[in-house]
Design an enzyme around this catalytic site. Structure first.
Site, PDB file in Angstrom:
ATOM      1  N   HIS A   1       1.030  11.010  -8.176  1.00 17.90           N
ATOM      2  CA  HIS A   1       1.415  11.298  -6.797  1.00 17.90           C
ATOM      3  C   HIS A   1       0.365  12.173  -6.110  1.00 17.90           C
ATOM      4  O   HIS A   1      -0.032  11.903  -4.977  1.00 17.90           O
ATOM      5  CB  HIS A   1       2.777  11.998  -6.791  1.00 17.90           C
ATOM      6  CG  HIS A   1       3.181  12.537  -5.456  1.00 17.90           C
ATOM      7  ND1 HIS A   1       3.567  11.733  -4.405  1.00 17.90           N
ATOM      8  CD2 HIS A   1       3.253  13.814  -4.986  1.00 17.90           C
ATOM      9  CE1 HIS A   1       3.869  12.484  -3.356  1.00 17.90           C
ATOM     10  NE2 HIS A   1       3.678  13.752  -3.682  1.00 17.90           N
ATOM     11  N   HIS A  28      -1.915  12.195  -2.285  1.00 17.96           N
ATOM     12  CA  HIS A  28      -2.349  13.294  -1.413  1.00 17.96           C
ATOM     13  C   HIS A  28      -3.857  13.441  -1.261  1.00 17.96           C
ATOM     14  O   HIS A  28      -4.365  13.627  -0.157  1.00 17.96           O
ATOM     15  CB  HIS A  28      -1.817  14.627  -1.971  1.00 17.96           C
ATOM     16  CG  HIS A  28      -0.389  14.899  -1.640  1.00 17.96           C
ATOM     17  ND1 HIS A  28       0.036  15.209  -0.357  1.00 17.96           N
ATOM     18  CD2 HIS A  28       0.721  14.920  -2.416  1.00 17.96           C
ATOM     19  CE1 HIS A  28       1.353  15.398  -0.366  1.00 17.96           C
ATOM     20  NE2 HIS A  28       1.797  15.225  -1.605  1.00 17.96           N
ATOM     21  N   GLU A  43       3.941  13.856   3.823  1.00 15.76           N
ATOM     22  CA  GLU A  43       4.641  13.099   2.778  1.00 15.76           C
ATOM     23  C   GLU A  43       5.017  11.686   3.208  1.00 15.76           C
ATOM     24  O   GLU A  43       4.844  10.743   2.446  1.00 15.76           O
ATOM     25  CB  GLU A  43       5.911  13.837   2.335  1.00 15.76           C
ATOM     26  CG  GLU A  43       5.656  15.094   1.516  1.00 15.76           C
ATOM     27  CD  GLU A  43       5.072  14.814   0.131  1.00 15.76           C
ATOM     28  OE1 GLU A  43       5.086  13.647  -0.299  1.00 15.76           O
ATOM     29  OE2 GLU A  43       4.590  15.764  -0.498  1.00 15.76           O
ATOM     30  N   SER A  58       2.081   6.702  -2.769  1.00 20.50           N
ATOM     31  CA  SER A  58       2.265   6.735  -4.224  1.00 20.50           C
ATOM     32  C   SER A  58       3.571   6.041  -4.626  1.00 20.50           C
ATOM     33  O   SER A  58       4.050   6.203  -5.736  1.00 20.50           O
ATOM     34  CB  SER A  58       2.281   8.187  -4.726  1.00 20.50           C
ATOM     35  OG  SER A  58       3.355   8.900  -4.153  1.00 20.50           O
TER      36      SER A  58
HETATM   37 FE   LIG Z   1       3.815  15.376  -2.251  1.00 20.52          FE
END
Ligand SMILES: [Fe+2]
Length: 504
Positions: free
Chosen positions: A327, A332, A372, A400
């Site tokens: 993730h 990110h 996010e 992700s």
């Molecule tokens: Fe995150």
């Protein structure tokens, strides 16, 4: 059916730690050497630079007033000027002390005008707004040029939460995780696997021991862990060309070249952090698990992103109930190399410093719907060559997540324009796909909107980040604002000269 999404974003959590810190002894402030003991302001803590966790300050920067009924108390900054004669300062301070006023700062400097000798700047808390007026009236009879610089009715009831001022203040977050980390929930795929738990424990211990300035922990991933990473890597990278935003697709190959993003290799956060620093000044720090919203967002003010290093359980490579290295590194990291996205992320972080719990919750919600689960609009060439407006994903929770990435760009969810004031109020589920997504026009546009939104938050000071000293500067005095203006002036001169050379 496997759930593919992660549901990790900073949230506001109540933690026993905050209660523990609230009872910690306050640190002494710098005393005013030129004042006798009887005139010293109370030992309240302002913006502490304490960095050792053991010296963690109380949650507040100013003393909490006694609980009281009636009109709200006020925090006020005023200035006045005096001509030098014996006892005049004592008379001025007595005028304040005699009116249920608590002094928290006194500062003097030679006057800039020939009409008087010294200018004084005083911060104080009064029991009511009316008290401020009577104090001003009394001062006017003793001093000249009495001016109220700022006054915040009710501010004393909203003590400023502690926030980091120096990069190494972030060390105090190391063991303040709220969930995951060493302990796993009973429904975690690895909860009953002792080998997985031991392995994970060793990795989180390294994160717990890390301190600013040290090399980032190196994790020697096992062949099984690399296979898990490879399964995720292959699935996601096959989706990015059609679903990820243009900036992400531009940046990901740079991480393949410079940081070893490959199916058969899990990159080290040390290599990634070094590359990011060269691009935008962002760096990574290892983290054991979930941080509080406040701690997580505060770190973004320093362009620091907290990253886990452990990986999901091999039994379910396409599912994780928490953030893991897949993730962080795939969702990110790449966009932190984009200058506008980096600036946008830091803007949220700066706004969170010293913000109230309610405002941190708003900022965490904005983070949720952007960093996010954010979508953005971009223009692409259609099959016939004509420009078309399309929506693409830039949020890490989408980039992700195999399932939600496609879902978010289908016709099922509702789209709304990103407007921080409205976005901050939007409720959202954390265990299901989002029913509503917010679409940003661009990272730059989102950054400007967050900056405007930050002005509406209840915070009686502004801050800026100095990348040279890696410090947050609280712009709470005339000197600091002037120093900031000089910096801008210097930059403007450089800009002007550069433009002149371009046009010559
Ligand atoms: Fe995150």
């Amino acid at each position: 059916m496997l759930r593919h999404r992660v549901h990790w974003a900073p949230r506001t959590w109540k933690t026993p730690l905050s209660a523990a810190r609230a009872t910690a002894p306050a640190l002494p402030t710098q005393r005013l050497a030129w004042l006798p003991a009887s005139q010293q302001p109370p030992r309240s803590r302002r913006y502490s630079t304490a960095s050792h966790p053991a010296a963690l300050p109380t949650e507040t920067l100013s003393p909490s007033p006694p609980t009281q009924q009636g009109p709200p108390s006020s925090r006020t900054t005023l200035s006045f000027s005096i001509t030098d004669r014996v006892g005049v300062l004592d008379e001025c301070l007595a005028a304040l002390r005699n009116r249920a006023i608590s002094l928290t700062r006194i500062e003097s400097r030679p006057s800039r005008t020939p009409d008087w000798d010294y200018d004084f700047y005083v911060d104080f808390t009064a029991d009511a707004p009316a008290t401020v007026q009577t104090a001003i009236t009394a001062l006017k009879g003793l001093a000249k040029n009495v001016r109220v610089i700022t006054t915040h009715p009710g501010a004393a009831e909203r003590p400023t939460p502690w926030f980091p001022l120096r990069m190494r203040d972030l060390d105090s977050f190391a063991d303040r995780v709220l969930a995951m980390g060493e302990e796993l929930a009973s429904d975690h795929p690895g909860a009953t696997d002792p080998d997985y738990r031991r392995r994970r424990g060793r990795i989180t211990e390294m994160a717990k021991a890390y301190r600013t300035g040290q090399p980032l922990p190196h994790v020697s991933y096992t062949p099984a862990e690399v296979r898990t990473w490879g399964a995720v890597f292959n699935q996601l990278t096959s989706l990015y060309p059609d679903y990820a935003c243009r900036e992400y697709n531009h940046l990901l190959p740079l991480f393949v070249t410079n940081c070893g993003y490959r199916e058969d290799h899990i990159p080290q956060i040390e290599d990634i952090s070094r590359f990011l620093q060269e691009c935008t000044g962002f760096t990574l720090r290892p983290v054991m698990g979930l941080l509080s919203s406040r701690d997580f967002l505060n770190a973004l003010a320093f362009r620091v992103f907290h990253s886990t290093q452990y990986i999901r359980h091999p039994s379910k490579p396409l599912y994780t109930p928490e953030p893991d290295v897949c993730h962080e590194l795939l969702g990110h990291v790449p966009l932190f190399a984009n200058p506008e996205f980096a600036a946008f992320s830091q803007e949220i972080g700066l706004a969170s410093l010293g913000a109230s719990d309610a405002d941190v919750e708003k900022l965490a919600t904005i983070y949720w719907f952007t960093v996010e689960y954010g979508l953005c609009r971009e223009t692409v060439r259609g099959p016939d060559g004509t420009p078309q407006s399309v929506v693409r994903a830039f949020g890490a929770g989408l980039l992700s997540s195999f399932g939600e990435l496609a879902y978010s760009l289908s016709d099922q969810p509702e789209y709304r324009a990103f407007e921080p004031a409205r976005t901050a109020e939007q409720k959202y589920p954390i265990t299901e796909y989002q029913p509503v997504y917010f679409v940003a026009e661009s990272f730059k546009d989102a950054k400007e909107k967050v900056r405007e939104f930050a002005k509406t938050l209840q915070r009686p000071f502004d801050v800026r980040y100095d990348p040279y000293s890696q410090r947050v500067i609280v712009l709470d005095s005339k000197e600091k604002v002037l120093r900031y203006a000089q910096t801008i002036n210097s930059d403007m001169q450089t800009l002007t000269h550069a433009l002149e050379k371009l046009h010559s």
